[in-house]
Design a protein around this motif. Sequence first.
Motif, PDB file in Angstrom:
ATOM      1  N   MET A   1       5.555   7.601  -9.052  1.00  0.00           N
ATOM      2  CA  MET A   1       4.929   8.781  -9.445  1.00  0.00           C
ATOM      3  C   MET A   1       4.376   9.351  -7.906  1.00  0.00           C
ATOM      4  N   ALA A   2       3.417   8.312  -6.887  1.00  0.00           N
ATOM      5  CA  ALA A   2       2.985   9.102  -5.404  1.00  0.00           C
ATOM      6  C   ALA A   2       4.925   9.588  -4.941  1.00  0.00           C
TER       7      ALA A   2
ATOM      8  N   THR B   1       1.033  -0.912  -0.094  1.00  0.00           N
ATOM      9  CA  THR B   1       0.101   0.055   0.223  1.00  0.00           C
ATOM     10  C   THR B   1       1.176   1.527  -0.096  1.00  0.00           C
ATOM     11  N   ILE B   2       2.040   0.658   0.234  1.00  0.00           N
ATOM     12  CA  ILE B   2       3.434   2.356   0.679  1.00  0.00           C
ATOM     13  C   ILE B   2       3.856   2.765  -0.934  1.00  0.00           C
TER      14      ILE B   2
ATOM     15  N   ALA C   1       1.383   7.747   6.511  1.00  0.00           N
ATOM     16  CA  ALA C   1      -0.107   7.748   5.497  1.00  0.00           C
ATOM     17  C   ALA C   1      -0.695   8.281   3.566  1.00  0.00           C
ATOM     18  N   GLY C   2       0.139   9.603   3.521  1.00  0.00           N
ATOM     19  CA  GLY C   2       0.228   9.916   2.293  1.00  0.00           C
ATOM     20  C   GLY C   2      -0.024   8.517   1.257  1.00  0.00           C
TER      21      GLY C   2
ATOM     22  N   GLU D   1       8.115  16.652  16.773  1.00  0.00           N
ATOM     23  CA  GLU D   1       7.151  16.640  15.736  1.00  0.00           C
ATOM     24  C   GLU D   1       7.502  16.132  14.128  1.00  0.00           C
ATOM     25  N   ARG D   2       9.092  15.529  13.881  1.00  0.00           N
ATOM     26  CA  ARG D   2       9.580  14.985  13.583  1.00  0.00           C
ATOM     27  C   ARG D   2       8.680  13.608  12.840  1.00  0.00           C
ATOM     28  N   ASP D   3       8.444  12.518  13.943  1.00  0.00           N
ATOM     29  CA  ASP D   3       7.337  11.927  13.791  1.00  0.00           C
ATOM     30  C   ASP D   3       5.806  12.506  13.548  1.00  0.00           C
ATOM     31  N   ARG D   4       5.770  13.092  13.562  1.00  0.00           N
ATOM     32  CA  ARG D   4       4.211  13.032  13.330  1.00  0.00           C
ATOM     33  C   ARG D   4       4.485  13.475  11.605  1.00  0.00           C
ATOM     34  N   GLN D   5       5.526  14.064  11.203  1.00  0.00           N
ATOM     35  CA  GLN D   5       5.389  14.472   9.615  1.00  0.00           C
ATOM     36  C   GLN D   5       6.363  12.943   9.217  1.00  0.00           C
ATOM     37  N   LEU D   6       6.686  12.200   9.507  1.00  0.00           N
ATOM     38  CA  LEU D   6       7.237  10.796   9.267  1.00  0.00           C
ATOM     39  C   LEU D   6       5.960  10.264   9.007  1.00  0.00           C
TER      40      LEU D   6
END
Length: 227
Positions: free
Chosen positions: A83-84, A28-29, A68-69, A58-63
């Motif tokens: 492309m993703a 899925t990634i 998730a994106g 904050e870094r962990d949230r960004q990763l």
Amino acid sequence: MSTRKPATHAPKTVLADDPDDRKGRLKTIGGSQSDHWNNTLANQAVQALWVKNSDDQERDRQLSATVAGLTGIGPKDELEGMMAVQLVAAHNAAMECYRRAMIGEQTFEGRRENLNQANKLSRTWATLLDALNKHRGKGQQKVTVEHVHVHAGGQAVVGTIERPGGGDRTETEEQPHAKQIAGQIAHAPEPTLPCPDAGRDAVPVARDGERTLPDARRQGARRGQRQ
């Protein structure tokens, strides 16, 4: 005096079809059945983040948000996975340039350069999205026409027809020969009504249902003869 020979690395064999790798747990990634590939794309995406001014939380949230994106985009194969990742990287880079363009107390040239780079990155992002949609088949339009019969004097329109007033077209309007039949019925000659006087001509009935008025001069002449 002895000299050291440079260490030589023996060639390493890479197993391309490793059964332990082809489990697809992270498909899925990265869209691949190879988890090594999926993990590599995930690392490339998170390494393109701007985390210099972020603390550990904050870094962990960004990763986590980046992974998730990628999962939300849901690549179905390796091409979509690449492309993703580029979509995420182009978006993050564009937003960073926009952020830097908003910093106060900078030169006009610096602000303009950041906005120019953000504009280029945004257009790159749109191009990547269009390529992804075309690869998935979303950018193609298919029109199938079967058994279209056009009679003499008729016209056929292929495609979707939108009327100014809205609403759906009826079945009669969609068939070209139906208009011809309707026109023939509307212009068909109407039968004349029988007249009680056999010596007189039949009086035709007008289309609006009204009878024609007799000539006033002829009526006056007949009344004179009777008197």
